[in-house]
Design a protein around this motif. Structure first.
Motif, PDB file in Angstrom:
ATOM      1  N   SER A 171     -17.897 -25.312  17.258  1.00 42.10           N
ATOM      2  CA  SER A 171     -18.666 -26.469  17.714  1.00 42.10           C
ATOM      3  C   SER A 171     -19.689 -26.067  18.764  1.00 42.10           C
ATOM      4  O   SER A 171     -20.798 -26.587  18.788  1.00 42.10           O
ATOM      5  CB  SER A 171     -17.735 -27.558  18.256  1.00 42.10           C
ATOM      6  N   SER A 210     -22.648 -24.503  16.952  1.00 42.96           N
ATOM      7  CA  SER A 210     -23.526 -25.480  16.308  1.00 42.96           C
ATOM      8  C   SER A 210     -24.303 -26.267  17.353  1.00 42.96           C
ATOM      9  O   SER A 210     -25.447 -26.652  17.116  1.00 42.96           O
ATOM     10  CB  SER A 210     -22.710 -26.422  15.424  1.00 42.96           C
ATOM     11  N   THR A 211     -23.725 -26.503  18.515  1.00 43.65           N
ATOM     12  CA  THR A 211     -24.439 -27.197  19.581  1.00 43.65           C
ATOM     13  C   THR A 211     -25.588 -26.351  20.089  1.00 43.65           C
ATOM     14  O   THR A 211     -26.687 -26.857  20.313  1.00 43.65           O
ATOM     15  CB  THR A 211     -23.475 -27.529  20.741  1.00 43.65           C
ATOM     16  N   ALA A 261     -27.221 -24.223  18.413  1.00 41.78           N
ATOM     17  CA  ALA A 261     -28.259 -24.232  17.390  1.00 41.78           C
ATOM     18  C   ALA A 261     -29.100 -25.502  17.497  1.00 41.78           C
ATOM     19  O   ALA A 261     -30.290 -25.488  17.209  1.00 41.78           O
ATOM     20  CB  ALA A 261     -27.628 -24.132  16.008  1.00 41.78           C
ATOM     21  N   LYS A 262     -28.488 -26.597  17.938  1.00 45.21           N
ATOM     22  CA  LYS A 262     -29.218 -27.862  18.036  1.00 45.21           C
ATOM     23  C   LYS A 262     -30.148 -27.902  19.239  1.00 45.21           C
ATOM     24  O   LYS A 262     -31.222 -28.479  19.167  1.00 45.21           O
ATOM     25  CB  LYS A 262     -28.233 -29.033  18.128  1.00 45.21           C
ATOM     26  N   ILE A 263     -29.734 -27.330  20.362  1.00 50.56           N
ATOM     27  CA  ILE A 263     -30.561 -27.446  21.567  1.00 50.56           C
ATOM     28  C   ILE A 263     -31.606 -26.348  21.647  1.00 50.56           C
ATOM     29  O   ILE A 263     -32.541 -26.447  22.441  1.00 50.56           O
ATOM     30  CB  ILE A 263     -29.711 -27.462  22.854  1.00 50.56           C
ATOM     31  N   GLY A 264     -31.483 -25.302  20.860  1.00 50.65           N
ATOM     32  CA  GLY A 264     -32.482 -24.247  20.834  1.00 50.65           C
ATOM     33  C   GLY A 264     -32.482 -23.404  22.096  1.00 50.65           C
ATOM     34  O   GLY A 264     -31.438 -23.003  22.597  1.00 50.65           O
ATOM     35  N   GLU A 300     -21.853 -33.756  26.710  1.00 50.88           N
ATOM     36  CA  GLU A 300     -22.534 -33.158  25.566  1.00 50.88           C
ATOM     37  C   GLU A 300     -23.858 -32.564  26.025  1.00 50.88           C
ATOM     38  O   GLU A 300     -24.544 -33.168  26.841  1.00 50.88           O
ATOM     39  CB  GLU A 300     -22.814 -34.227  24.497  1.00 50.88           C
ATOM     40  N   ALA A 342     -27.046 -32.789  25.641  1.00 51.02           N
ATOM     41  CA  ALA A 342     -28.084 -33.618  25.038  1.00 51.02           C
ATOM     42  C   ALA A 342     -28.997 -34.134  26.142  1.00 51.02           C
ATOM     43  O   ALA A 342     -28.589 -34.240  27.302  1.00 51.02           O
ATOM     44  CB  ALA A 342     -27.459 -34.781  24.280  1.00 51.02           C
TER      45      ALA A 342
END
Length: 182
Positions: A29, A32-33, A35-38, A50, A52
């Motif tokens: 997890s 993958s996190t 990968a989302k925030i770059g 989180e 975000a």
């Protein structure tokens, strides 16, 4: 006693398997996190833990920066480690905009959303009035003649003459000796 030791061994082995599984899930997890925030830096806890970005007044420090680190921003971050008096206003604004999307004034600025809500409410109310008028003209018929004043008086006289509900009703409020209301 032997049963307790066997149960303890089974419990500890099951617990170890569960912990290993949780660690593997957590690493997946977190990958993958990331990968989302770059390439953005994680700088705090945020509103729910989180990574975000949210512009919120109740949580003014988001978990990650607004923009990814570019060479310009990295140079400014090195410069900000020194004396802030040497930074120009444009550089300070660029640093702020790299970390945050909006200022508090921009977040608190009125959006005008109330206008659309009021408009939709007025449209719904006018539609309801038009439906009522249409139903009054095309659906409902004439009122029965029993709702006229003459028929209502006759019905009241009949209720009194029959003594309907003499304890708490209309007949209880009629004085039969005088022939008038109490």
């Amino acid at each position: 006693m032997a049963l307790n030791k066997a149960a303890q061994r089974a419990f500890t082995s099951a617990l170890r398997r569960h912990l290993v599984q949780m660690q593997q899930t957590a690493s997946v997890s977190s990958a993958s996190t990331l990968a989302k925030i770059g390439n953005r830096q994680v700088v705090g806890f945020g509103c729910n833990g989180e990574p975000a970005y949210y512009d919120r007044i109740d949580f003014p420090m988001p978990a990650i920066r607004f923009k990814e680190d570019t060479p310009d921003v990295l140079a400014l971050r090195e410069k900000e480690k020194g004396d802030w008096k040497k930074l120009t206003i444009e550089e300070k604004k660029a640093l702020y905009r790299a970390s945050f999307c909006q200022t508090f004034a921009e977040v608190n600025a009125p959006t005008g959303e109330w206008k659309s809500i009021l408009g939709i409410s007025l449209i719904a109310s006018s539609l309801a009035i038009w439906v009522y008028l249409w139903m009054k003209v095309f659906v409902y018929g004439e009122l029965p003649d029993t709702l006229g004043a003459e028929k209502q008086e006759a019905q009241l006289k009949r209720i009194i003459d029959l003594g309907i509900n003499p304890v708490e009703g209309i007949a209880a409020k009629w004085d039969y000796k005088k022939g008038d209301w109490k």
